[in-house]
Design a protein around this motif. Sequence first.
Motif, PDB file in Angstrom:
ATOM      1  N   SER A   1      -4.279  -8.671   9.660  1.00  0.00           N
ATOM      2  CA  SER A   1      -2.993  -9.302   9.876  1.00  0.00           C
ATOM      3  C   SER A   1      -2.558  -9.286  11.328  1.00  0.00           C
ATOM      4  CB  SER A   1      -1.942  -8.589   9.029  1.00  0.00           C
ATOM      5  OG  SER A   1      -1.942  -7.212   9.338  1.00  0.00           O
ATOM      6  N   ASP A   2      -3.393  -8.810  12.249  1.00  0.00           N
ATOM      7  CA  ASP A   2      -2.985  -8.709  13.645  1.00  0.00           C
ATOM      8  C   ASP A   2      -2.545 -10.054  14.214  1.00  0.00           C
ATOM      9  OD1 ASP A   2      -3.671  -6.143  13.314  1.00  0.00           O
ATOM     10  OD2 ASP A   2      -5.365  -6.118  14.684  1.00  0.00           O
ATOM     11  N   THR A   3      -3.150 -11.142  13.743  1.00  0.00           N
ATOM     12  CA  THR A   3      -2.788 -12.472  14.239  1.00  0.00           C
ATOM     13  C   THR A   3      -1.488 -12.965  13.635  1.00  0.00           C
ATOM     14  OG1 THR A   3      -4.128 -13.484  12.515  1.00  0.00           O
ATOM     15  CG2 THR A   3      -5.194 -13.121  14.629  1.00  0.00           C
ATOM     16  N   VAL A   4      -1.029 -12.303  12.576  1.00  0.00           N
ATOM     17  CA  VAL A   4       0.213 -12.714  11.919  1.00  0.00           C
ATOM     18  C   VAL A   4       1.394 -11.943  12.475  1.00  0.00           C
ATOM     19  CG1 VAL A   4       1.419 -12.880   9.722  1.00  0.00           C
ATOM     20  CG2 VAL A   4      -1.037 -13.337   9.835  1.00  0.00           C
ATOM     21  N   LEU A   5       1.280 -10.628  12.511  1.00  0.00           N
ATOM     22  CA  LEU A   5       2.327  -9.779  13.069  1.00  0.00           C
ATOM     23  C   LEU A   5       1.752  -9.030  14.253  1.00  0.00           C
ATOM     24  CD1 LEU A   5       3.968  -8.276   9.846  1.00  0.00           C
ATOM     25  CD2 LEU A   5       4.651 -10.282  11.129  1.00  0.00           C
ATOM     26  N   ASN A   6       2.242  -9.329  15.428  1.00  0.00           N
ATOM     27  CA  ASN A   6       1.656  -8.747  16.625  1.00  0.00           C
ATOM     28  C   ASN A   6       1.827  -7.241  16.692  1.00  0.00           C
ATOM     29  OD1 ASN A   6       0.842 -11.255  17.618  1.00  0.00           O
ATOM     30  ND2 ASN A   6       2.840 -11.642  18.570  1.00  0.00           N
ATOM     31  N   SER A   7       2.823  -6.712  15.992  1.00  0.00           N
ATOM     32  CA  SER A   7       3.100  -5.277  16.078  1.00  0.00           C
ATOM     33  C   SER A   7       2.265  -4.456  15.111  1.00  0.00           C
ATOM     34  CB  SER A   7       4.587  -5.024  15.789  1.00  0.00           C
ATOM     35  OG  SER A   7       4.883  -5.360  14.453  1.00  0.00           O
ATOM     36  N   THR A   8       1.483  -5.109  14.260  1.00  0.00           N
ATOM     37  CA  THR A   8       0.771  -4.355  13.247  1.00  0.00           C
ATOM     38  C   THR A   8      -0.515  -3.776  13.783  1.00  0.00           C
ATOM     39  OG1 THR A   8      -0.529  -6.210  12.417  1.00  0.00           O
ATOM     40  CG2 THR A   8       1.651  -5.883  11.458  1.00  0.00           C
TER      41      THR A   8
ATOM     42  N   TYR B   1       6.236  -0.271  -0.704  1.00  0.00           N
ATOM     43  CA  TYR B   1       7.484   0.188  -0.110  1.00  0.00           C
ATOM     44  C   TYR B   1       7.240   0.955   1.182  1.00  0.00           C
ATOM     45  CZ  TYR B   1      10.849  -1.161  -3.689  1.00  0.00           C
ATOM     46  OH  TYR B   1      11.676  -1.892  -4.510  1.00  0.00           O
ATOM     47  N   SER B   2       6.094   1.630   1.288  1.00  0.00           N
ATOM     48  CA  SER B   2       5.799   2.392   2.502  1.00  0.00           C
ATOM     49  C   SER B   2       5.577   1.493   3.710  1.00  0.00           C
ATOM     50  CB  SER B   2       4.568   3.280   2.287  1.00  0.00           C
ATOM     51  OG  SER B   2       4.833   4.290   1.341  1.00  0.00           O
ATOM     52  N   PHE B   3       5.315   0.218   3.491  1.00  0.00           N
ATOM     53  CA  PHE B   3       5.190  -0.733   4.593  1.00  0.00           C
ATOM     54  C   PHE B   3       6.523  -1.395   4.925  1.00  0.00           C
ATOM     55  CE2 PHE B   3       0.713  -0.695   3.152  1.00  0.00           C
ATOM     56  CZ  PHE B   3       0.130  -0.301   4.346  1.00  0.00           C
ATOM     57  N   GLY B   4       7.588  -0.960   4.268  1.00  0.00           N
ATOM     58  CA  GLY B   4       8.903  -1.505   4.560  1.00  0.00           C
ATOM     59  C   GLY B   4       9.280  -2.697   3.715  1.00  0.00           C
ATOM     60  N   ALA B   5       8.432  -3.081   2.772  1.00  0.00           N
ATOM     61  CA  ALA B   5       8.688  -4.258   1.938  1.00  0.00           C
ATOM     62  C   ALA B   5       9.346  -3.858   0.623  1.00  0.00           C
ATOM     63  CB  ALA B   5       7.387  -5.001   1.665  1.00  0.00           C
ATOM     64  N   VAL B   6       9.955  -4.840  -0.022  1.00  0.00           N
ATOM     65  CA  VAL B   6      10.545  -4.655  -1.347  1.00  0.00           C
ATOM     66  C   VAL B   6       9.627  -5.322  -2.364  1.00  0.00           C
ATOM     67  CG1 VAL B   6      12.520  -5.158  -2.826  1.00  0.00           C
ATOM     68  CG2 VAL B   6      12.879  -4.602  -0.419  1.00  0.00           C
ATOM     69  N   VAL B   7       9.192  -4.575  -3.371  1.00  0.00           N
ATOM     70  CA  VAL B   7       8.251  -5.099  -4.356  1.00  0.00           C
ATOM     71  C   VAL B   7       8.935  -6.156  -5.221  1.00  0.00           C
ATOM     72  CG1 VAL B   7       6.656  -4.520  -6.210  1.00  0.00           C
ATOM     73  CG2 VAL B   7       7.074  -2.884  -4.374  1.00  0.00           C
ATOM     74  N   SER B   8       8.236  -7.286  -5.431  1.00  0.00           N
ATOM     75  CA  SER B   8       8.789  -8.385  -6.217  1.00  0.00           C
ATOM     76  C   SER B   8       8.170  -8.489  -7.605  1.00  0.00           C
ATOM     77  CB  SER B   8       8.579  -9.712  -5.478  1.00  0.00           C
ATOM     78  OG  SER B   8       9.202  -9.703  -4.214  1.00  0.00           O
ATOM     79  N   ALA B   9       6.854  -8.249  -7.706  1.00  0.00           N
ATOM     80  CA  ALA B   9       6.166  -8.394  -8.991  1.00  0.00           C
ATOM     81  C   ALA B   9       4.797  -7.740  -8.892  1.00  0.00           C
ATOM     82  CB  ALA B   9       6.023  -9.871  -9.371  1.00  0.00           C
ATOM     83  N   PHE B  10       4.185  -7.545 -10.056  1.00  0.00           N
ATOM     84  CA  PHE B  10       2.820  -7.022 -10.086  1.00  0.00           C
ATOM     85  C   PHE B  10       2.055  -7.725 -11.192  1.00  0.00           C
ATOM     86  CE2 PHE B  10       5.076  -4.367 -13.131  1.00  0.00           C
ATOM     87  CZ  PHE B  10       4.181  -4.257 -14.185  1.00  0.00           C
ATOM     88  N   ASP B  11       0.738  -7.684 -11.077  1.00  0.00           N
ATOM     89  CA  ASP B  11      -0.088  -8.138 -12.199  1.00  0.00           C
ATOM     90  C   ASP B  11      -1.241  -7.162 -12.383  1.00  0.00           C
ATOM     91  OD1 ASP B  11      -2.292  -8.912 -10.511  1.00  0.00           O
ATOM     92  OD2 ASP B  11      -1.268 -10.782 -10.087  1.00  0.00           O
ATOM     93  N   ILE B  12      -1.885  -7.242 -13.539  1.00  0.00           N
ATOM     94  CA  ILE B  12      -2.902  -6.259 -13.884  1.00  0.00           C
ATOM     95  C   ILE B  12      -4.043  -6.936 -14.628  1.00  0.00           C
ATOM     96  CG2 ILE B  12      -1.629  -5.669 -15.993  1.00  0.00           C
ATOM     97  CD1 ILE B  12      -2.682  -2.796 -15.655  1.00  0.00           C
ATOM     98  N   THR B  13      -5.253  -6.571 -14.241  1.00  0.00           N
ATOM     99  CA  THR B  13      -6.455  -7.053 -14.915  1.00  0.00           C
ATOM    100  C   THR B  13      -7.240  -5.853 -15.432  1.00  0.00           C
ATOM    101  OG1 THR B  13      -6.618  -8.989 -13.468  1.00  0.00           O
ATOM    102  CG2 THR B  13      -8.610  -8.351 -14.644  1.00  0.00           C
TER     103      THR B  13
ATOM    104  N   PHE C   1       8.707  -4.047   9.508  1.00  0.00           N
ATOM    105  CA  PHE C   1       7.358  -3.618   9.135  1.00  0.00           C
ATOM    106  C   PHE C   1       7.100  -2.187   9.612  1.00  0.00           C
ATOM    107  CE2 PHE C   1       2.789  -3.194   9.816  1.00  0.00           C
ATOM    108  CZ  PHE C   1       2.317  -3.587   8.585  1.00  0.00           C
ATOM    109  N   VAL C   2       6.590  -1.360   8.717  1.00  0.00           N
ATOM    110  CA  VAL C   2       6.262   0.033   9.043  1.00  0.00           C
ATOM    111  C   VAL C   2       4.751   0.178   8.977  1.00  0.00           C
ATOM    112  CG1 VAL C   2       6.562   2.442   8.390  1.00  0.00           C
ATOM    113  CG2 VAL C   2       8.443   0.834   8.061  1.00  0.00           C
TER     114      VAL C   2
END
Length: 341
Positions: free
Chosen positions: A43-50, A98-110, A177-178
Motif C-alpha cells: 500500500s506504499d503507493t496508496v498511503l505515503n505514510s504507511t 481496529y489496530s490500524f485505526g479503521a472501523v470494521v464494517s463487515a466480515f465474511d467467512i469461508t 492510519f496507525v
Amino acid sequence: MSIHPELQNENKLLVKDVIEMMLALPQLSPVNYFHVNKDNITSDTVLNSTSHVDAGIVPIENSENVMVSATIVMERLLRISPQASTELALAQLIRKIYSFGAVVSAFDITVTNVSMSSPYHMEMVDAIKEGCKRISRKYNLPMSHQKILFTCDPSTINQMPSLVLHGLGVLKTEAHFVTSSFKTKGNNIYLLGKSLEDVQGSLFQKYVMNETWDSLMKFDLDLEIKLKDVLEGLVSDNLIETANPLHRGGLFFSLLRAGYDSGYGFDITTDMSVSPEAFLFGEYLGRVIVSVSPEKDDDFIDYMTSAGQSFFALGHVTKGEIRIDDESYGYIDKDYSNVES
C-alpha cells in the motif's frame, strides 16, 4: 508445565534458546519466504505514510475515506471447539482492523474442505454458524454475504475443514492510519490488556513443550470489545503511533514483527506476575502492543486510567538492539540467534 531440559537451566527458562528454536518455524519467520518486490504490491503507493503492513489498503474514489481489509486463516484449533474457535478468530480479525485505526464494517467467512456427506463436518459447520451469529450480535456487525461460503474438493475430502475469515473496515482519512512498524527510537512501548498464565493453543506449547493442542487459549469476548473501544479512543485522540495485536508467537514475535521492517529494536521488562514463557510466548487474546511518543505519554496514561483499561509499561523502542530484562539478545537487523547474550 513440561519443557525440554535443554531449554532450562536450574529450572529457569532459557529464553534465548527458545527464541532460536521458534525462529526456525516458518509460521514465525520475520520475513515471508515468498516475499516478492513489495514496491509492486503493498500500500506504499496508496498511503505515503504507511510502512509494510499486513492489511490491504484501498482508496475509495471521490472520498477521503480508505478501505482496509484483513484476512485470517484458522486451521489449527478448529477441531477443539468449532464455535469458540470461530469466535476467537473473528475477534482476532476485528482487533487487527481496529489496530490500524479503521472501523470494521463487515466480515465474511469461508469453510474449506467440507464434506456434505460427513455428519461430523456438518455439525462443525453448524457450530461455526453459531459462532458467527454471536460475533455479529456482540459487535453489531453484518456478514457481507449473509451466509457461510463452502469449498469442497474431492481430492482433499479427508482433510479437516479450515476457516478463511475476511474483514472490511473504513479509515476516515490517511491521518487516522496507525502503522504496525515502530517509527521512532525512544518511543515508549505499552501492553494493553492483562498478563495471564496461559500457553494453551500456542506454537510454544506445541513445538517447545511438545504437547498436543487440547484446549483453546484464554479468551473473553467482553474484554475484547472493551479493548476495541479503547483503541478507537486512542486513535481518535491521536495518542498512539503504532499498534500491534498479539497473535502467533506471542508478545516477543509481535515485537519482532513491529521492529523488523523499520530496523528498530526494543528494550522491555517482563511482567513478574506470570512466567516468562506465558508472558513472551503465550497467544491468549485481549492484548495489543502500542508505542507512544514521550510528548504524549502523560495524556496516554490519563486516558487509559480514565477508561479503566489494564495496561503494562513494557519499555521503549531502541535503535536496533533487542533487550529483555537488561539482557541483550543482539540486533534486529542481524541473525541474533548466534549473538552471545
